[in-house]
Design a protein around this motif. Structure first.
Motif, PDB file in Angstrom:
ATOM      1  N   ARG A   1       0.850  -1.180   0.000  1.00 20.63           N
ATOM      2  CA  ARG A   1       0.000   0.000   0.000  1.00 20.63           C
ATOM      3  C   ARG A   1       0.894   1.241   0.000  1.00 20.63           C
ATOM      4  O   ARG A   1       1.822   1.341   0.793  1.00 20.63           O
ATOM      5  N   ASN A   2       0.574   2.143  -0.893  1.00 19.29           N
ATOM      6  CA  ASN A   2       1.256   3.437  -0.952  1.00 19.29           C
ATOM      7  C   ASN A   2       0.203   4.520  -1.092  1.00 19.29           C
ATOM      8  O   ASN A   2      -0.601   4.496  -2.020  1.00 19.29           O
ATOM      9  N   ASN A   3       0.199   5.446  -0.180  1.00 16.64           N
ATOM     10  CA  ASN A   3      -0.707   6.583  -0.221  1.00 16.64           C
ATOM     11  C   ASN A   3       0.115   7.851  -0.121  1.00 16.64           C
ATOM     12  O   ASN A   3       1.080   7.925   0.638  1.00 16.64           O
ATOM     13  N   SER A   4      -0.269   8.822  -0.876  1.00 15.02           N
ATOM     14  CA  SER A   4       0.430  10.111  -0.770  1.00 15.02           C
ATOM     15  C   SER A   4      -0.596  11.228  -0.879  1.00 15.02           C
ATOM     16  O   SER A   4      -1.615  11.098  -1.545  1.00 15.02           O
ATOM     17  N   LEU A   5      -0.288  12.304  -0.209  1.00 12.67           N
ATOM     18  CA  LEU A   5      -1.156  13.482  -0.179  1.00 12.67           C
ATOM     19  C   LEU A   5      -0.250  14.702  -0.294  1.00 12.67           C
ATOM     20  O   LEU A   5       0.736  14.817   0.426  1.00 12.67           O
TER      21      LEU A   5
ATOM     22  N   THR B   1       3.401  21.362   1.196  1.00 11.06           N
ATOM     23  CA  THR B   1       3.565  20.237   2.129  1.00 11.06           C
ATOM     24  C   THR B   1       3.130  18.952   1.426  1.00 11.06           C
ATOM     25  O   THR B   1       2.353  18.988   0.479  1.00 11.06           O
ATOM     26  N   SER B   2       3.636  17.847   1.905  1.00 14.61           N
ATOM     27  CA  SER B   2       3.228  16.551   1.363  1.00 14.61           C
ATOM     28  C   SER B   2       3.334  15.505   2.469  1.00 14.61           C
ATOM     29  O   SER B   2       4.091  15.634   3.414  1.00 14.61           O
ATOM     30  N   LEU B   3       2.547  14.488   2.305  1.00 18.10           N
ATOM     31  CA  LEU B   3       2.517  13.410   3.277  1.00 18.10           C
ATOM     32  C   LEU B   3       2.460  12.111   2.489  1.00 18.10           C
ATOM     33  O   LEU B   3       1.650  11.963   1.578  1.00 18.10           O
ATOM     34  N   GLY B   4       3.298  11.171   2.835  1.00 17.81           N
ATOM     35  CA  GLY B   4       3.299   9.877   2.158  1.00 17.81           C
ATOM     36  C   GLY B   4       3.274   8.748   3.185  1.00 17.81           C
ATOM     37  O   GLY B   4       3.970   8.802   4.186  1.00 17.81           O
ATOM     38  N   VAL B   5       2.436   7.782   2.943  1.00 18.76           N
ATOM     39  CA  VAL B   5       2.337   6.617   3.823  1.00 18.76           C
ATOM     40  C   VAL B   5       2.426   5.379   2.940  1.00 18.76           C
ATOM     41  O   VAL B   5       1.778   5.304   1.904  1.00 18.76           O
ATOM     42  N   GLY B   6       3.225   4.421   3.368  1.00 16.57           N
ATOM     43  CA  GLY B   6       3.342   3.184   2.606  1.00 16.57           C
ATOM     44  C   GLY B   6       3.579   2.017   3.544  1.00 16.57           C
ATOM     45  O   GLY B   6       4.039   2.188   4.666  1.00 16.57           O
ATOM     46  N   GLY B   7       3.262   0.861   3.079  1.00 15.69           N
ATOM     47  CA  GLY B   7       3.497  -0.328   3.898  1.00 15.69           C
ATOM     48  C   GLY B   7       3.491  -1.572   3.041  1.00 15.69           C
ATOM     49  O   GLY B   7       2.823  -1.635   2.021  1.00 15.69           O
ATOM     50  N   ASP B   8       4.268  -2.540   3.462  1.00 20.91           N
ATOM     51  CA  ASP B   8       4.333  -3.831   2.809  1.00 20.91           C
ATOM     52  C   ASP B   8       4.100  -4.921   3.864  1.00 20.91           C
ATOM     53  O   ASP B   8       4.564  -4.802   5.006  1.00 20.91           O
TER      54      ASP B   8
END
Length: 190
Positions: free
Chosen positions: A65-69, A83-90
């Motif tokens: 999962r990769n999410n970015s804002l 500004t930016s925000l990124g969230v990811g997970g495996d």
């Protein structure tokens, strides 16, 4: 014998009806050529237990999962803030379970009840001691009378609602169980 004694005996015989009992008992009658099979409560029946079971379960799971804002604040042609925000997970996981068991034994059980449809509810257990280890086989279920074969024997695969339990007690069985503290650590997740 004089006539008065004969008259007295005749009067006595005619006054009391003769009571006779038949030698035929319908509940236990079997023809001479019939098989000696269990058919009523209290009869014994031999069960040959041939049970083989095996199960294999495996699962592989993989997720990514990769999410970015991103946000940008502009005043006219010029960017004031960005500004930016990124969230990811495996995650990858998997597991496999495999089990096989085989039970071959012969147990003699007792007919507990004859059901209204003619089927027999059976139950019994067998206890063996092998090398100071107690082995107990318990069997319960329902058998159709037509499934009882020659020699008053039925196979376990022909028993409906069968509950077959095989339990061992002794040093060897105790050594195969995990210690209480190990089960506690497993429950907590260590």
């Amino acid at each position: 014998m004089n006539a008065s004694a004969l008259a007295l005996a005749l009067a006595f015989a005619m006054g009391a009806p003769a009571a006779g009992q038949s030698l035929y008992d319908e509940s236990s009658w079997r023809p001479l050529t019939g098989d000696n099979k269990a058919f009523r409560a209290g009869d014994v029946l031999t069960v040959q237990v041939f049970e083989n079971s095996s199960a294999v379960t495996s699962a592989d799971t993989g997720t990514r999962r990769n999410n970015s804002l991103q946000a940008e604040l502009a005043h006219g042609p010029r960017t004031v803030a960005q500004t930016s925000l990124g969230v990811g997970g495996d995650f990858e996981g998997g597991g496999r379970t495999q089990r096989a068991s085989r039970l071959l034994t012969t147990v003699t059980v007792v007919v507990q009840e004859v059901l209204p449809n003619g089927q027999l509810r059976i139950a019994g257990d067998q206890v063996l001691t092998v090398n100071e280890e107690l082995q107990r086989v318990t069997l319960e279920g329902v058998v159709r009378a037509v499934d009882i074969g020659h020699g008053n024997v039925v196979q376990s695969t022909r028993i409906a609602d069968a509950r077959i339990t095989y339990v061992g007690e002794g040093d060897l069985s105790e050594r195969q169980r995990r210690a209480w503290w190990r089960r506690l650590f497993d429950a907590v997740g260590f």
